[in-house]
Scaffold this motif. Structure first.
Motif, PDB file in Angstrom:
ATOM      1  N   THR A 153       0.799  -1.229   0.000  1.00  0.00           N
ATOM      2  CA  THR A 153       0.000   0.000   0.000  1.00  0.00           C
ATOM      3  C   THR A 153       0.832   1.279   0.000  1.00  0.00           C
ATOM      4  OG1 THR A 153      -0.105   0.081   2.422  1.00  0.00           O
ATOM      5  CG2 THR A 153      -1.801  -1.212   1.273  1.00  0.00           C
ATOM      6  N   GLY A 154       2.149   1.148   0.188  1.00  0.00           N
ATOM      7  CA  GLY A 154       2.971   2.342   0.258  1.00  0.00           C
ATOM      8  C   GLY A 154       3.052   2.950   1.636  1.00  0.00           C
ATOM      9  N   GLY A 155       2.403   2.324   2.628  1.00  0.00           N
ATOM     10  CA  GLY A 155       2.478   2.818   4.000  1.00  0.00           C
ATOM     11  C   GLY A 155       1.904   4.215   4.136  1.00  0.00           C
ATOM     12  N   SER A 156       2.590   5.043   4.916  1.00  0.00           N
ATOM     13  CA  SER A 156       2.130   6.411   5.149  1.00  0.00           C
ATOM     14  C   SER A 156       2.308   7.285   3.913  1.00  0.00           C
ATOM     15  CB  SER A 156       2.881   7.025   6.336  1.00  0.00           C
ATOM     16  OG  SER A 156       4.287   6.994   6.097  1.00  0.00           O
ATOM     17  N   ILE A 157       3.192   6.856   2.993  1.00  0.00           N
ATOM     18  CA  ILE A 157       3.391   7.621   1.757  1.00  0.00           C
ATOM     19  C   ILE A 157       2.229   7.400   0.802  1.00  0.00           C
ATOM     20  CG2 ILE A 157       4.879   7.930  -0.256  1.00  0.00           C
ATOM     21  CD1 ILE A 157       7.235   7.104   1.465  1.00  0.00           C
ATOM     22  N   GLY A 158       1.729   6.171   0.745  1.00  0.00           N
ATOM     23  CA  GLY A 158       0.592   5.854  -0.107  1.00  0.00           C
ATOM     24  C   GLY A 158       1.002   5.438  -1.506  1.00  0.00           C
ATOM     25  N   LEU A 159       0.019   5.366  -2.365  1.00  0.00           N
ATOM     26  CA  LEU A 159       0.221   4.987  -3.772  1.00  0.00           C
ATOM     27  C   LEU A 159       0.061   6.209  -4.662  1.00  0.00           C
ATOM     28  CD1 LEU A 159      -1.837   2.054  -2.931  1.00  0.00           C
ATOM     29  CD2 LEU A 159      -0.270   1.560  -4.776  1.00  0.00           C
ATOM     30  N   GLN A 160       1.062   6.447  -5.496  1.00  0.00           N
ATOM     31  CA  GLN A 160       0.982   7.547  -6.450  1.00  0.00           C
ATOM     32  C   GLN A 160       0.792   6.992  -7.861  1.00  0.00           C
ATOM     33  OE1 GLN A 160       3.819   7.275  -4.330  1.00  0.00           O
ATOM     34  NE2 GLN A 160       2.720   8.430  -2.756  1.00  0.00           N
ATOM     35  N   ASN A 161       0.752   7.898  -8.814  1.00  0.00           N
ATOM     36  CA  ASN A 161       0.626   7.548 -10.237  1.00  0.00           C
ATOM     37  C   ASN A 161      -0.644   6.737 -10.535  1.00  0.00           C
ATOM     38  OD1 ASN A 161       3.118   8.792 -10.720  1.00  0.00           O
ATOM     39  ND2 ASN A 161       4.230   6.902 -10.292  1.00  0.00           N
ATOM     40  N   VAL A 162      -1.717   7.062  -9.833  1.00  0.00           N
ATOM     41  CA  VAL A 162      -3.021   6.465 -10.120  1.00  0.00           C
ATOM     42  C   VAL A 162      -3.672   7.273 -11.244  1.00  0.00           C
ATOM     43  CG1 VAL A 162      -5.306   5.943  -9.176  1.00  0.00           C
ATOM     44  CG2 VAL A 162      -3.268   5.669  -7.755  1.00  0.00           C
ATOM     45  N   PRO A 163      -4.319   6.619 -12.205  1.00  0.00           N
ATOM     46  CA  PRO A 163      -4.941   7.371 -13.305  1.00  0.00           C
ATOM     47  C   PRO A 163      -5.936   8.421 -12.804  1.00  0.00           C
ATOM     48  CG  PRO A 163      -4.957   5.020 -13.768  1.00  0.00           C
ATOM     49  CD  PRO A 163      -4.508   5.166 -12.341  1.00  0.00           C
ATOM     50  N   ARG A 164      -6.024   9.497 -13.555  1.00  0.00           N
ATOM     51  CA  ARG A 164      -6.994  10.566 -13.264  1.00  0.00           C
ATOM     52  C   ARG A 164      -7.805  10.804 -14.538  1.00  0.00           C
ATOM     53  NH1 ARG A 164      -4.404  15.751 -11.025  1.00  0.00           N
ATOM     54  NH2 ARG A 164      -6.530  16.020 -10.236  1.00  0.00           N
ATOM     55  N   PRO A 165      -8.812   9.976 -14.783  1.00  0.00           N
ATOM     56  CA  PRO A 165      -9.514  10.027 -16.077  1.00  0.00           C
ATOM     57  C   PRO A 165     -10.146  11.370 -16.394  1.00  0.00           C
ATOM     58  CG  PRO A 165     -10.671   8.630 -14.493  1.00  0.00           C
ATOM     59  CD  PRO A 165      -9.331   8.916 -13.908  1.00  0.00           C
ATOM     60  N   ILE A 166     -10.762  12.007 -15.404  1.00  0.00           N
ATOM     61  CA  ILE A 166     -11.410  13.295 -15.690  1.00  0.00           C
ATOM     62  C   ILE A 166     -10.369  14.357 -15.976  1.00  0.00           C
ATOM     63  CG2 ILE A 166     -12.870  15.111 -14.721  1.00  0.00           C
ATOM     64  CD1 ILE A 166     -14.412  13.006 -13.227  1.00  0.00           C
ATOM     65  N   ALA A 167      -9.261  14.356 -15.212  1.00  0.00           N
ATOM     66  CA  ALA A 167      -8.189  15.318 -15.455  1.00  0.00           C
ATOM     67  C   ALA A 167      -7.583  15.118 -16.839  1.00  0.00           C
ATOM     68  CB  ALA A 167      -7.118  15.183 -14.377  1.00  0.00           C
ATOM     69  N   ASP A 168      -7.443  13.876 -17.255  1.00  0.00           N
ATOM     70  CA  ASP A 168      -6.883  13.600 -18.580  1.00  0.00           C
ATOM     71  C   ASP A 168      -7.808  14.094 -19.687  1.00  0.00           C
ATOM     72  OD1 ASP A 168      -4.735  12.412 -17.348  1.00  0.00           O
ATOM     73  OD2 ASP A 168      -5.534  10.369 -17.530  1.00  0.00           O
TER      74      ASP A 168
END
Length: 345
Positions: A153-168
């Motif tokens: 899960t990435g711990g306290s940092i979390g997961l980045q680079n998740v798609p952003r369909p509306i932003a795209d």
């Protein structure tokens, strides 16, 4: 009927129309750029719509069926992390499978449903207070797991680079993205409201209110009470998982800070203040609480002798006082009705 329930509209049909309009807007060359000074209000509106999705399911569970679920954020988190893990591309110290965002959206809902089935089968025979404790404990356990399993899960940092369909689709254009997100989430929220409102107003909903009033009497009438409770619990889990997946696709990341007990507190206070069992009333209560939080955040500048941490605590105290006043002087909520919380004749 509460005055807040009028006028009646076909929310399901309106949600479908708005959703089609939002899709057309996303694929059109038209872009609406709100003034930059409104960004904070637009961001709060997005958060309100996501919490409203959770609250719609929670109101069906508690307001209509009497299930005391103190762990809606658990399904919110599971849906969000499932969607993020499946769709993230090369996140830092976490698992990212890189699938398309629709796969993650479906997976987020299914993961929350799986948790709802597991938790429902094991806890729904407990009394209200025990059910509340168990669901709250599960929510805290899941929050702890998202921090502990760093390699996933990435711990306290979390997961980045998740798609952003509306932003795209909107080119990531700040205000345009915010406006488009509100339109899309608003249509989904309106559609979910319409479906759940129809469900609660149907003969099925009358059985749910009978269960809330007296399970044993309902059982003697030939109704399979446990099955009804389990299905309602799963409905709430599914819509909570959907809200979590939509959140990570809006933010482009998943973090444990998105899924804290504060979410549970806000939606529960909104429901109790607005009036549990009143489909529109609970949304009004949530809007009231979140609006209070928005407008009081700027008052700290008028109190220079109070630190930001102290002022944050004062805001929580004021929200608690509001809840106490409502529970004492209007226990059915501001827009609720006393008859709605009693047994149907």
């Amino acid at each position: 009927m509460s005055r807040f329930e009028l006028p009646e509209i076909d929310a399901t049909r309106a949600g479908l129309v708005l959703f089609v309009a939002s899709v057309i807007f996303l694929y059109s060359p038209v872009f609406i750029r709100p003034p930059s000074g409104t960004f904070v209000f637009l961001e709060l509106a997005i958060l309100f719509l996501l919490y409203a999705l959770i609250l719609i399911g929670l109101n069906l569970q508690f307001g209509h069926t009497g299930l005391v679920n103190f762990g809606p954020v658990a399904f919110f988190a599971v849906g969000g992390y499932a969607a993020a893990i499946l769709t993230a591309n090369d996140p830092y110290r976490a698992v990212g499978l890189g699938f398309a965002w629709p796969v993650g959206l479906v997976a987020g809902v299914l993961a929350a449903v799986a948790l709802g089935v597991l938790l429902g089968f094991s806890t729904l025979k407990l009394r209200d207070d025990f059910l509340a404790i168990v669901t709250l404990a599960v929510a805290e356990i899941i929050h702890g797991l998202t921090i502990t399993f760093r390699d996933v899960t990435g711990g306290s940092i979390g997961l980045q680079n998740v798609p952003r369909p509306i932003a795209d689709m909107t080119g990531g254009g700040g205000g345009t993205e915010l406006f488009a997100t509100i339109v899309v989430l608003g249509s989904i929220c309106l559609l979910a409201y319409g479906v759940f409102h129809r469900l609660s107003a149907s003969p099925y909903g009358r059985v749910l209110r009978a269960i809330r009033a007296d399970e044993q009497v309902t059982e003697t009438l030939g109704k399979r009470v446990f099955r009804y409770k389990l299905v309602v619990f799963i409905y709430g889990a599914a819509i909570g998982g959907l809200a979590g997946a939509l959140l990570v696709f809006y933010n482009g990341a998943a973090s444990a800070s998105f899924f804290t007990i504060d979410v549970t507190v806000i939606v529960w206070i909104g429901m109790l203040v607005g009036g549990a069992g009143s489909d529109r009333g609970v949304l009004g209560g949530l809007a009231l609480i979140m609006g209070f939080q928005l407008f009081t955040r700027f008052l700290n500048d008028l109190l220079p002798f109070v630190t930001q941490d102290q002022f944050a605590s004062i805001r929580l105290v004021l929200v608690g006082l509001l809840l106490m006043l409502v529970v004492k002087y209007r226990p059915e909520g501001i827009w609720g009705t006393a008859e709605e919380l009693e047994a149907d004749s």
